[in-house]
Each structure stands twice: as structure tokens, then as C-alpha cells.
Design an enzyme around this catalytic site. Structure first.
Site, mmCIF file in Angstrom:
data_model
loop_
_atom_site.group_PDB
_atom_site.id
_atom_site.type_symbol
_atom_site.label_atom_id
_atom_site.label_comp_id
_atom_site.label_asym_id
_atom_site.label_seq_id
_atom_site.Cartn_x
_atom_site.Cartn_y
_atom_site.Cartn_z
ATOM 1 N N SER A 143 65.630 82.540 13.376
ATOM 2 C CA SER A 143 65.214 82.879 12.004
ATOM 3 C C SER A 143 66.264 83.716 11.284
ATOM 4 O O SER A 143 66.243 83.810 10.060
ATOM 5 C CB SER A 143 63.876 83.624 12.013
ATOM 6 N N GLY A 144 67.187 84.306 12.026
ATOM 7 C CA GLY A 144 68.263 85.090 11.414
ATOM 8 C C GLY A 144 69.194 84.242 10.568
ATOM 9 O O GLY A 144 69.941 84.769 9.742
ATOM 10 N N HIS B 183 66.109 90.098 17.421
ATOM 11 C CA HIS B 183 67.464 90.103 17.997
ATOM 12 C C HIS B 183 67.500 91.108 19.161
ATOM 13 O O HIS B 183 67.251 92.307 18.969
ATOM 14 C CB HIS B 183 68.501 90.515 16.945
ATOM 15 N N ARG C 1 73.967 83.236 18.944
ATOM 16 C CA ARG C 1 72.671 82.707 18.483
ATOM 17 C C ARG C 1 71.985 82.063 19.685
ATOM 18 O O ARG C 1 72.602 81.266 20.401
ATOM 19 C CB ARG C 1 72.902 81.660 17.392
ATOM 20 N N CYS D 26 71.005 92.526 10.046
ATOM 21 C CA CYS D 26 69.853 92.737 10.936
ATOM 22 C C CYS D 26 70.246 93.238 12.341
ATOM 23 O O CYS D 26 69.556 94.072 12.913
ATOM 24 C CB CYS D 26 69.006 91.469 11.015
#
Ligand SMILES: NC(=O)c1ccc[n+]([C@@H]2O[C@H](COP(=O)([O-])OP(=O)(O)OC[C@H]3O[C@@H](n4cnc5c(N)ncnc54)[C@H](OP(=O)(O)O)[C@@H]3O)[C@@H](O)[C@H]2O)c1
Length: 356
Positions: free
Chosen positions: A181-182, A244, A237, A151
Site C-alpha cells: 500500500s506504500g 512497514h 518492497r 512513511c
């Protein structure tokens, strides 16, 4: 026209749920089966639903999760499998599905670096899709696997594409601010991420370099030749929910453009999916923000129009040029453009090319 029946492998996860939401009302694809592990088997989608901004229609919400089983998908005449399972499982199950004749659009890292599998971001490398013919021939499969990128490198690659076409550079430095959520669900423990930042995401920095070089590379009819660039990443993170954000520095070579040349390259960027008006293609793949404090995850992660392409545009802002150093920020919705939406757009390309 009859819609093409599709299944989601891993429909109960973070990416899987995005697939469900984005396939509702799709003009070409019908969601016919939703698979998960034994853990979620028998639950209705409405029981596990966690995406606050997408309420499900009653019909979709009442779909029941079944234990992932490729044979069952074949029996149900599924033609497309959207893959949203962990990489170790994807490694076996996606090949099994391709052998059984399904067109697999995968989000896992398992086959991204495979020499016969494209990492497709069609605004950048639509022509890489052609390698699938070689994949089918050499592996003797009726179906095939197409992957989409990690992503973070998705957002970065979209932002690099218009620059690499017009200007010269080989070194890219990027620091990421990646949403929770990644990491999937339940992902990072709340006590680790609440009011904190974690300066380590396993394998992410290497993936950004390897995948970015392949995505921006060229298909010569036999193989995908990686682009001669290096991407130096620091991945963090942070406690945002979706989207992102990435701080990018590029060392330019040769003739140095002006900041307005750079802005123009971003804002005029367009690609094959836009020309073909594919259902999930954003009208503008890059949205340039001129405000001092944009893009931001909360305000810009869902950038993109029309409605079906919400979250499919990459936002770029804060362009600064100092000598040969170009700096800017970009932002990508990790579970839309960076995963589920990216895969759906890839499937639309394959449908357009008559591959399904
Ligand atoms: N999150 C992102 O932003 C993102 C972006 C790009 C790529 N990806 C990749 O996409 C994939 C899915 O990520 P995610 O974030 O959605 O993860 P997730 O929230 O942990 O979801 C994983 C899904 O896989 C299913 N699953 C796990 N083990 C299984 C098994 N043995 N048999 C059948 N199904 C199984 C889970 O079902 P249960 O609910 O039953 O456990 C769930 O539906 C991963 O490969 C990830 O690396 C994620």
C-alpha cells in the site's frame, strides 16, 4: 463548538481513503469536500472504497468526488486541506492553497526539504511547527504548509527519538520490509510483487537519510538545523498489505547502556501530543513487544489506543545489544502514522496552537 471544515486533496487514493476513515466522527474537524482527478470525478466514496477494516457511515460513503479545484475549496469556506496527491501536483496545488489562506497538511515529498516548511512528527519535534510563522511572513501567504515525513522514516524517527535523547550515536543502518500500500493504488504490478521482494524503491533510501536528519534536528528560531547523524538505508518492497517493518542497527558511542536501559527508554517514551491529549495521539507512541516473533505487520500495524489512534503507535521489538552494536525491529502503519493519521495529528497541534 463548530467544527473546522476540511477537504482532502486526493481522497480516492490509498492515503486519501485513510483520511476519510480517520476523519469520521472527528471531534474538531468536519470533512466537507473530497477532491480527486477527472478520472474519479462524480463517483461516490462508497464506489471507490478499498479499506476492508473501515466500513463507512452512509453519509460519508455518499460524498461525491469532485475534480480538485482550490478556488472551489475557498468558495466552500474550507480551512484545512489534507494533501494526498502525487508530489508533482502537490508542488503547485499546495502552494496555491496556502496562498488562498488554507492550512495545508501534506503527505507529498514536494516541500519536505523546503527551508521554511517543517516535517512535523509532534512527539519528536513539536517546536518545529513555529517555523510556519516565518514561512507565512517570508512568503506573504495567509495560509501555510506543514508536511509529514516519508512513511519509513516516520517509524524509524519515532524509534530513534528516545534513544537519541539518552544515548550517543551517529550511525544508523536500516533495512526495510515495506508494504504494497506504500506504493499507492494500483501501485506495484501484481506479477512483480506476488511471492516476491523488490530491492529498489525509487529515492526512498536518500529520503530516509535527509528527512531523518531534519526531523531529529533543532529549530533555533530561524532555521531547522539537521541532526548530526547518518542513516544508511536498504529499502525493499515486500508482499505485505499495510505496515512497514524495519530492521535497525545502531553503532553506539561513549558509555554503552544495558539492554534494559534501552527497553526502558522505548517504553517510557512520551511527547507533547500525549500531554495535550490530542484526539489522534496514541496513549503510548511506542509499544514495546517482548515476544521473539514481534512486531509483525499483520498483528501489530494497527497498534495504538484509544480507538481514534489505532495504527498511530510504532511497535518496537527484538532488542539485542552486542558490544557497541544495538539491534531492534520497528514497525509503522504506513498510511496511518506514516501518512493520513500523522497529518491529522499535525492539524490537531496547529488547532491547539491557535493557528487555524
Ligand atoms: N501510500 C503511502 O503509504 C504513502 C505514505 C506517505 C506518503 N505518501 C504520499 O502521499 C501521496 C498520495 O499517495 P497514495 O499512496 O495515496 O497515492 P494514490 O493511491 O496513487 O492516490 C493518488 C491520489 O491523487 C489523485 N490525483 C492524481 N492525479 C491527480 C490530478 N492530476 N488531479 C487531481 N488529483 C489527482 C488521485 O485521484 P484519482 O483516483 O482520480 O486518480 C488519488 O486520489 C503521494 O505524494 C505519496 O508519495 C504515500
Amino acid at each position: 463548538v463548530d467544527k473546522i471544515p476540511a477537504a482532502i486533496f486526493g481522497a480516492s487514493g490509498m492515503v486519501g481513503q485513510r483520511f476519510v476513515a480517520m476523519l469520521e466522527g472527528h471531534p474538531q474537524i468536519e470533512l466537507s469536500a473530497v477532491y480527486s482527478s477527472e478520472r474519479s470525478k462524480g463517483k461516490r466514496l462508497t464506489d471507490i472504497w478499498r479499506l476492508p477494516e473501515s466500513m463507512l457511515e452512509e453519509d460519508t460513503g455518499s460524498l461525491k468526488l469532485e475534480k480538485l479545484d482550490v478556488e472551489d475549496a475557498v468558495k466552500r469556506k474550507i480551512k484545512i486541506a489534507f494533501g494526498a496527491v502525487p508530489a508533482d501536483l502537490a508542488k503547485t496545488v499546495e502552494v496555491e492553497a496556502a496562498k488562498s489562506g488554507l492550512a495545508v497538511f501534506s503527505n507529498a515529498s514536494a516541500y519536505r526539504m523546503d527551508e521554511l516548511t517543517p516535517i512535523l512528527i509532534p512527539e519528536i519535534n513539536y517546536e518545529h511547527l513555529k517555523i510556519v510563522e516565518l514561512q507565512k511572513k517570508k512568503r506573504g501567504t495567509k495560509g501555510f504548509i506543514v508536511t509529514n515525513a516519508n512513511c519509513s522514516v516516520t517509524g524509524l524517527s519515532v524509534a530513534l527519538k528516545p534513544l537519541i535523547e539518552k544515548f550517543s550515536f551517529k550511525k544508523v543502518f536500516v533495512s526495510t520490509y515495506q508494504a504494497i500500500s506504500g506504493a499507492g493504488y494500483p501501485g506495484v504490478p501484481s506479477l512483480d510483487i506476488n511471492a516476491n521482494c523488490l530491492p529498489y524503491i525509487k529515492n526512498e533510501e536518500d529520503k530516509m537519510n535527509r528527512e531523518g536528519r531534519k526531523i531529529l534536528g533543532t529549530f533555533d528560531g530561524k532555521t531547522i538545523v539537521p541532526r548530526d547523524i547518518e542513516i544508511w538505508a536498504n529499502c525493499v518492497r515486500v508482499p505485505s498489505r499495510d505496515g512497514h517493518l524495519e530492521a535497525v542497527t545502531i553503532q553506539l558511542d561513549g558509555k554503552i547502556p544495558s539492554a534494559s536501559d534501552i527497553a526502558e527508554a522505548f517504553s517510557s517514551f512520551t511527547g507533547v501530543p500525549q500531554r495535550l491529549k490530542l484526539p489522534t495521539a496514541p496513549a503510548k507512541p511506542i509499544i514495546l513487544r517482548l515476544e521473539d516473533n514481534r512486531p509483525q505487520p499483520i498483528l501489530d500495524a494497527l497498534a495504538g489506543s484509544p480507538g481514534r489512534a489505532r495504527g498511530m503507535a510504532v511497535s518496537v521489538g527484538r532488542i539485542r545489544l552486542d558490544g557497541d552494536l544495538l539491534r531492534f525491529f520497528c514497525l509503522v502503519h504506513n498510511t496511518i502514522r506514516g501518512s493520513a493519521g500523522g497529518s491529522i495529528l499535525n492539524a490537531e497541534c496547529a488547532i491547539h496552537d491557535g493557528m487555524i
